[in-house]
Every structure is written in C-alpha cells, then in structure tokens.
Motif scaffolding. Structure first.
Motif, PDB file in Angstrom:
ATOM      1  N   SER A  12      19.173  51.250  31.505  1.00  0.00           N
ATOM      2  CA  SER A  12      18.942  50.129  32.412  1.00  0.00           C
ATOM      3  C   SER A  12      20.172  49.859  33.263  1.00  0.00           C
ATOM      4  CB  SER A  12      18.624  48.861  31.615  1.00  0.00           C
ATOM      5  OG  SER A  12      17.439  49.028  30.890  1.00  0.00           O
ATOM      6  N   VAL A  13      19.928  49.396  34.486  1.00  0.00           N
ATOM      7  CA  VAL A  13      20.999  49.005  35.388  1.00  0.00           C
ATOM      8  C   VAL A  13      20.735  47.578  35.844  1.00  0.00           C
ATOM      9  CG1 VAL A  13      22.159  49.439  37.590  1.00  0.00           C
ATOM     10  CG2 VAL A  13      21.323  51.355  36.240  1.00  0.00           C
ATOM     11  N   ALA A  14      21.722  46.718  35.697  1.00  0.00           N
ATOM     12  CA  ALA A  14      21.655  45.350  36.200  1.00  0.00           C
ATOM     13  C   ALA A  14      22.635  45.251  37.357  1.00  0.00           C
ATOM     14  CB  ALA A  14      22.024  44.357  35.100  1.00  0.00           C
ATOM     15  N   ILE A  15      22.141  44.931  38.551  1.00  0.00           N
ATOM     16  CA  ILE A  15      22.970  44.919  39.753  1.00  0.00           C
ATOM     17  C   ILE A  15      23.172  43.490  40.214  1.00  0.00           C
ATOM     18  CG2 ILE A  15      23.141  45.663  42.155  1.00  0.00           C
ATOM     19  CD1 ILE A  15      21.494  48.114  41.386  1.00  0.00           C
ATOM     20  N   GLU A  16      24.401  43.174  40.556  1.00  0.00           N
ATOM     21  CA  GLU A  16      24.759  41.826  40.989  1.00  0.00           C
ATOM     22  C   GLU A  16      25.071  41.809  42.478  1.00  0.00           C
ATOM     23  OE1 GLU A  16      28.820  39.328  40.509  1.00  0.00           O
ATOM     24  OE2 GLU A  16      27.854  39.893  38.653  1.00  0.00           O
ATOM     25  N   HIS A  17      24.500  40.876  43.187  1.00  0.00           N
ATOM     26  CA  HIS A  17      24.864  40.594  44.572  1.00  0.00           C
ATOM     27  C   HIS A  17      24.670  39.107  44.803  1.00  0.00           C
ATOM     28  CE1 HIS A  17      25.708  44.512  46.290  1.00  0.00           C
ATOM     29  NE2 HIS A  17      24.711  44.990  45.583  1.00  0.00           N
ATOM     30  N   THR A  49      29.524  44.184  39.673  1.00  0.00           N
ATOM     31  CA  THR A  49      30.313  42.973  39.504  1.00  0.00           C
ATOM     32  C   THR A  49      31.320  42.889  40.648  1.00  0.00           C
ATOM     33  OG1 THR A  49      30.049  43.019  37.132  1.00  0.00           O
ATOM     34  CG2 THR A  49      31.891  41.727  37.988  1.00  0.00           C
ATOM     35  N   LEU A  50      31.207  41.827  41.412  1.00  0.00           N
ATOM     36  CA  LEU A  50      32.084  41.625  42.573  1.00  0.00           C
ATOM     37  C   LEU A  50      33.406  41.042  42.087  1.00  0.00           C
ATOM     38  CD1 LEU A  50      29.294  40.131  44.806  1.00  0.00           C
ATOM     39  CD2 LEU A  50      30.267  42.422  44.976  1.00  0.00           C
ATOM     40  N   ILE A  51      34.186  41.892  41.461  1.00  0.00           N
ATOM     41  CA  ILE A  51      35.368  41.459  40.731  1.00  0.00           C
ATOM     42  C   ILE A  51      36.425  40.824  41.625  1.00  0.00           C
ATOM     43  CG2 ILE A  51      36.546  43.697  40.783  1.00  0.00           C
ATOM     44  CD1 ILE A  51      36.339  41.305  37.762  1.00  0.00           C
ATOM     45  N   SER A  52      36.516  41.247  42.865  1.00  0.00           N
ATOM     46  CA  SER A  52      37.536  40.658  43.749  1.00  0.00           C
ATOM     47  C   SER A  52      37.171  39.239  44.171  1.00  0.00           C
ATOM     48  CB  SER A  52      37.775  41.539  44.977  1.00  0.00           C
ATOM     49  OG  SER A  52      36.607  41.610  45.752  1.00  0.00           O
ATOM     50  N   LEU A  53      35.925  38.841  43.998  1.00  0.00           N
ATOM     51  CA  LEU A  53      35.508  37.478  44.331  1.00  0.00           C
ATOM     52  C   LEU A  53      35.537  36.542  43.127  1.00  0.00           C
ATOM     53  CD1 LEU A  53      32.511  38.125  46.723  1.00  0.00           C
ATOM     54  CD2 LEU A  53      34.914  37.728  47.282  1.00  0.00           C
ATOM     55  N   ARG A  54      35.644  37.082  41.949  1.00  0.00           N
ATOM     56  CA  ARG A  54      35.683  36.242  40.753  1.00  0.00           C
ATOM     57  C   ARG A  54      37.075  35.617  40.620  1.00  0.00           C
ATOM     58  NH1 ARG A  54      31.734  37.490  36.845  1.00  0.00           N
ATOM     59  NH2 ARG A  54      29.865  38.072  37.974  1.00  0.00           N
ATOM     60  N   PRO A  55      37.134  34.346  40.275  1.00  0.00           N
ATOM     61  CA  PRO A  55      38.453  33.697  40.176  1.00  0.00           C
ATOM     62  C   PRO A  55      39.268  34.171  38.978  1.00  0.00           C
ATOM     63  CG  PRO A  55      36.710  32.161  39.569  1.00  0.00           C
ATOM     64  CD  PRO A  55      36.039  33.400  40.088  1.00  0.00           C
ATOM     65  N   PRO A  57      39.462  37.444  36.298  1.00  0.00           N
ATOM     66  CA  PRO A  57      39.012  38.698  35.688  1.00  0.00           C
ATOM     67  C   PRO A  57      39.037  38.681  34.159  1.00  0.00           C
ATOM     68  CG  PRO A  57      40.541  39.133  37.476  1.00  0.00           C
ATOM     69  CD  PRO A  57      40.567  37.658  37.244  1.00  0.00           C
ATOM     70  N   VAL A  58      39.900  37.857  33.571  1.00  0.00           N
ATOM     71  CA  VAL A  58      39.936  37.779  32.109  1.00  0.00           C
ATOM     72  C   VAL A  58      38.618  37.218  31.589  1.00  0.00           C
ATOM     73  CG1 VAL A  58      41.077  36.704  30.120  1.00  0.00           C
ATOM     74  CG2 VAL A  58      42.443  37.632  32.003  1.00  0.00           C
ATOM     75  N   ARG A  59      38.083  36.240  32.268  1.00  0.00           N
ATOM     76  CA  ARG A  59      36.786  35.690  31.874  1.00  0.00           C
ATOM     77  C   ARG A  59      35.694  36.757  31.989  1.00  0.00           C
ATOM     78  NH1 ARG A  59      33.961  32.056  28.837  1.00  0.00           N
ATOM     79  NH2 ARG A  59      31.883  31.929  29.736  1.00  0.00           N
ATOM     80  N   VAL A  60      35.745  37.553  33.034  1.00  0.00           N
ATOM     81  CA  VAL A  60      34.787  38.650  33.193  1.00  0.00           C
ATOM     82  C   VAL A  60      34.912  39.623  32.017  1.00  0.00           C
ATOM     83  CG1 VAL A  60      34.138  40.612  34.645  1.00  0.00           C
ATOM     84  CG2 VAL A  60      34.717  38.425  35.698  1.00  0.00           C
ATOM     85  N   ALA A  61      36.155  39.954  31.637  1.00  0.00           N
ATOM     86  CA  ALA A  61      36.373  40.845  30.491  1.00  0.00           C
ATOM     87  C   ALA A  61      35.804  40.246  29.212  1.00  0.00           C
ATOM     88  CB  ALA A  61      37.864  41.146  30.332  1.00  0.00           C
ATOM     89  N   ILE A  77      30.266  49.288  32.331  1.00  0.00           N
ATOM     90  CA  ILE A  77      30.699  48.259  33.276  1.00  0.00           C
ATOM     91  C   ILE A  77      30.885  48.871  34.659  1.00  0.00           C
ATOM     92  CG2 ILE A  77      32.499  46.591  33.792  1.00  0.00           C
ATOM     93  CD1 ILE A  77      33.266  46.792  30.781  1.00  0.00           C
ATOM     94  N   GLY A  78      30.353  48.216  35.692  1.00  0.00           N
ATOM     95  CA  GLY A  78      30.504  48.715  37.049  1.00  0.00           C
ATOM     96  C   GLY A  78      31.018  47.645  37.995  1.00  0.00           C
ATOM     97  N   PHE A  79      31.841  48.063  38.943  1.00  0.00           N
ATOM     98  CA  PHE A  79      32.427  47.167  39.933  1.00  0.00           C
ATOM     99  C   PHE A  79      32.106  47.648  41.347  1.00  0.00           C
ATOM    100  CE2 PHE A  79      35.280  47.320  36.257  1.00  0.00           C
ATOM    101  CZ  PHE A  79      35.291  45.988  35.898  1.00  0.00           C
ATOM    102  N   VAL A  80      32.041  46.718  42.274  1.00  0.00           N
ATOM    103  CA  VAL A  80      31.933  47.044  43.701  1.00  0.00           C
ATOM    104  C   VAL A  80      32.900  46.159  44.477  1.00  0.00           C
ATOM    105  CG1 VAL A  80      29.530  47.795  43.588  1.00  0.00           C
ATOM    106  CG2 VAL A  80      30.039  45.422  44.114  1.00  0.00           C
ATOM    107  N   LYS A  81      33.328  46.665  45.628  1.00  0.00           N
ATOM    108  CA  LYS A  81      34.080  45.822  46.561  1.00  0.00           C
ATOM    109  C   LYS A  81      33.065  44.974  47.304  1.00  0.00           C
ATOM    110  CE  LYS A  81      36.514  49.400  48.124  1.00  0.00           C
ATOM    111  NZ  LYS A  81      37.244  50.182  49.092  1.00  0.00           N
ATOM    112  N   SER A  82      33.381  43.742  47.470  1.00  0.00           N
ATOM    113  CA  SER A  82      32.456  42.847  48.165  1.00  0.00           C
ATOM    114  C   SER A  82      32.634  42.969  49.671  1.00  0.00           C
ATOM    115  CB  SER A  82      32.696  41.417  47.707  1.00  0.00           C
ATOM    116  OG  SER A  82      34.062  41.118  47.818  1.00  0.00           O
TER     117      SER A  82
END
Length: 173
Positions: A12-17, A49-55, A57-61, A77-82
C-alpha cells in the motif's frame, strides 16, 4: 481499498498533499496509524511527506517510529519537496526549501537511528536541545527511506544518501 490490497497481498502507498485535490489526503500520519493497525500482511509506504513544510521533523520521526512499531516493521518512509499551492498555503519561503528539505531528512534519519541516549541538533533550519524519541522504530536501524523527485540533481543526492528514488513527472532518461 487499503484493506482490499492487504487481502490481495498488494503493498500500500499513502500519499500526502495539501491545499489541492491532487491526492485528496492531507493527514498522512493519521492514516499511517490506522493502516499500521488494520493492515496485517503487506508493506506500507508513506510517500509524500512534505518534510520541508513541517515545523518539527522530530515529531515526524516520532510518528513514523510509532507507526512502524504498530505494524511490526512493515513501514517505509517517503519524502517530497513541496511546491506550488502547498508552499503558498503554508506561507513557506521557497528560497531555502531545498536546504530545509535535506536538513529535515537528515534530522529524521538521525532521530530514527540514534540509540545512545539524547542528542542535540544545531542546524541552519532546525534546533533541538534534546532529541530522544520513544519508542524507537521496530525496524533496525530504521525503516527504508524514499524520495520522490523529477530532477537528476536530486536523484543523485538520493542515491548518495542510500535512499530509494521515486521518479515522478519525468521520463527515465
């Protein structure tokens, strides 16, 4: 649909936007927790996961580690540039987005792999005096990490960091 994939043996893939209808899902960590509990056999890739927009990253981890424990090590775990509307809706500055992106990924990776007690992080975009998540991820040293990219420079950096490259919006050349 995710439950059907599990029954059929499909991963399964869960995609965030955010801020648009391009994926219809903006709460990926919430979905991961549900999938980790409900899906019993297949792997789960959280891609986007739009990691550069999250305030923080430790919380994301922490969210990833918790989901990985719940699903007993079937998380990736997957990341994208926003960009575009996502940058605008988060009032983010696109000037430093690439720097912030890689620093956030490095912080997530260290947070997920560090086992010798608390550590501190003094970066350009993130500062933490005490990082020590619990529980750590089920997978050791951490779940496999992916990055979705459409440019050769980012793809090369993904390879240098030992992560999986997801080619998007480009041909294989």
């Amino acid at each position: 649909e995710f439950m059907l994939c599990d029954e059929l043996g499909l991963n399964s893939v869960a995609i965030e936007h955010h801020a648009g209808i391009n994926s219809l899902l903006g709460a990926n960590p919430l979905l991961l927790g549900i999938l980790a509990r409900q899906i019993k056999r297949t792997r789960i890739l959280s891609l986007g996961t739009l990691i550069s927009l999250r305030p923080d990253p430790v919380r994301v981890a922490e969210e990833y580690a918790t989901a990985d424990v719940i699903c007993r090590g079937r998380l990736e775990i997957g990341f994208v540039k926003s960009g575009g509307s996502e940058m605008a809706s988060n009032q983010a500055n696109p000037i430093n987005n690439v720097e912030r992106f890689w620093e956030a990924i490095d912080l997530v990776a260290k947070t997920l792999t560090h086992r010798e007690g608390p550590f501190s992080w003094e970066g350009k975009h993130f500062t933490h005096r005490h990082v020590n998540i619990w529980p750590p991820p089920y997978q050791q040293p951490r779940p496999r990490m992916w990055v979705a990219t459409g440019d050769p420079g980012t793809a090369a950096e993904v390879g240098r960091r030992g992560m999986v490259n997801v080619l998007v919006l480009r041909g294989p050349e």
